[in-house]
Design a protein around this motif. Structure first.
Motif: not given
Ligand code: PEP
Ligand code: MN
Length: 379
Positions: A110, A134, A173, A199, A201-203, A225, A288
């Motif tokens: 991660c 990753r 990310e 990437q 990220g969700t945020r 994401k 994920d």
């Molecule tokens: C990640 O994949 O490292 C991550 C932070 O995921 P997410 O943006 O989905 O929280």
């Protein structure tokens, strides 16, 4: 409106220039020329944007270089599945193909914490024949006091080790435009030892400026994401931002949505949306399971919840899995509780492949059922 050009034509062909010239004579109409890599062929498409209602399709249909003209009513202009378009947006990157027909497992850290963990991780992936990983260098954390990732500092050893262990693509990310330059520079310094899938990220699913920036470059493909607190449609618009900038090398990733209704999981798992995204868009779909479930807990059958939701995503047609592993989860600086251990990698890969094979058999079964089914009764 999308004007799909004949197969042998490219963005620089005279026929394409002629279509653009005629289209732009209509007031309020602008054009964008896009080269789309389909699963079996590359297609050049001219997008007519703006006031296209008064533009007659018949005019362009008569052009010798035009294969077909598609009027778009759906919302997803660039990523949507419109009648008559190449069935999926596939792409090649660093020797690997990504499309709605392929399957890849991106396992790894991660957050990159040190060189030693990165090395044993990549070595384990190579041992399983995996070429994708990753590795998080830039970590967006809820608290400013939590580990923020080693950033540019770790990139030289991440890329060097990826190259050494045959990793072709690392999902990483980015949270700021400067990260793209840092990644490009470190890759160059490594002699392009590997490739990077950026990437979002969700945020950052609604960080429109960042989406535009990753969309305006075509060096790196982008994994977008799903936003944790927005609708699927809003999240797909994040992909539309990237694609409308010119980069259609996009994969969409489901990662669960935030609601206490998902308790005791970290998020409410949303992998039932895999077939929905495959239907609405031409994008490959990723799941994920780590960030969805958020913890390593076993069910009574001996399988982790992470295994179960991974299987649910794959059996529904997911093209990619992004999953957290760590050589020593107790010492991980980010998301240790959801990381699987390296001695669990083989089981994870075998289980995922088993389910992928089942999915492919389900598709065959559906095709043979459709070919033998009686035609629907009319009237
Ligand atoms: C990640 O994949 O490292 C991550 C932070 O995921 P997410 O943006 O989905 O929280
Ligand atoms: Mn994480």
């Amino acid at each position: 409106m999308i004007i799909v050009m004949k197969l042998d034509l490219t963005a620089t062909s005279l026929e394409v220039a002629e279509v653009v010239r005629i289209a732009e004579r209509y007031p309020g109409v602008t054009t964008q020329v896009r080269q789309i890599q389909g699963t079996s062929r590359a297609v050049t498409e001219v997008y007519l944007l703006g006031s296209t209602a008064g533009v007659p399709s018949e005019l362009f249909e008569q052009f010798p270089g035009v294969e077909r003209v598609i009027r778009i009513r759906e919302r997803y202009r660039a990523i949507g599945k419109h009648d008559g378009q190449a069935s999926a947006i596939g792409f090649e990157y660093n020797g690997l193909t990504f499309s709605q027909d392929t399957f890849h497992l991106f396992a790894g850290l991660c957050a990159v914490d040190n060189r030693e963990h990165t090395e044993v991780m990549f070595k384990a992936l190579q041992g399983m024949g995996l070429k994708t990983a990753r590795a998080g260098a830039y970590k967006p954390r809820t608290s400013p006091y939590d580990f923020q990732g080693h950033g540019a500092e770790c990139l030289p050893y991440v890329f060097e080790l990826a190259g050494r262990y045959g990793i072709k693509v690392v999902a990483m990310e980015v949270t700021h435009e400067s990260h793209l330059d840092e990644i490009a520079q470190a890759l160059e310094a490594s002699g392009q030892a590997t490739g990077v899938m950026l990437q979002i990220g969700t945020r950052n699913a609604q960080n429109f400026e960042l989406l535009k920036i990753v969309g305006q470059q075509t060096e790196f493909p982008v994994l977008v994401k799903r936003g944790m607190g927005i609708t699927l449609e809003e999240s797909l618009h994040a992909c539309e931002y990237v694609a409308s900038g010119g980069n259609t090398r996009i994969i969409f990733c489901l990662r669960g949505v935030k609601t206490h209704l998902g308790d005791p999981h970290r998020n409410l798992v949303d992998f039932s949306h895999v077939p929905v995204v495959r239907r609405l868009t031409r994008l490959p779909v990723c799941v994920d399971p780590s960030h969805s479930v958020g913890k390593k807990v076993r069910s009574s059958d001996g399988l982790y919840d992470i295994h179960h939701v991974t299987a649910q995503g794959i059996v529904a047609g997911a093209n990619m899995v992004l999953v957290d592993f760590h050589p020593n989860p107790d010492r991980a600086l980010c998301d240790g509780p959801q990381a699987l251990m390296l001695n669990e990698l083989q089981h994870f890969v075998e289980d995922a492949n088993l389910v992928r094979a089942t999915y492919l058999k389900r598709v065959e079964l559906a095709a043979s059922a459709a070919s033998t089914a009686a035609p629907p009764r009319v009237g």
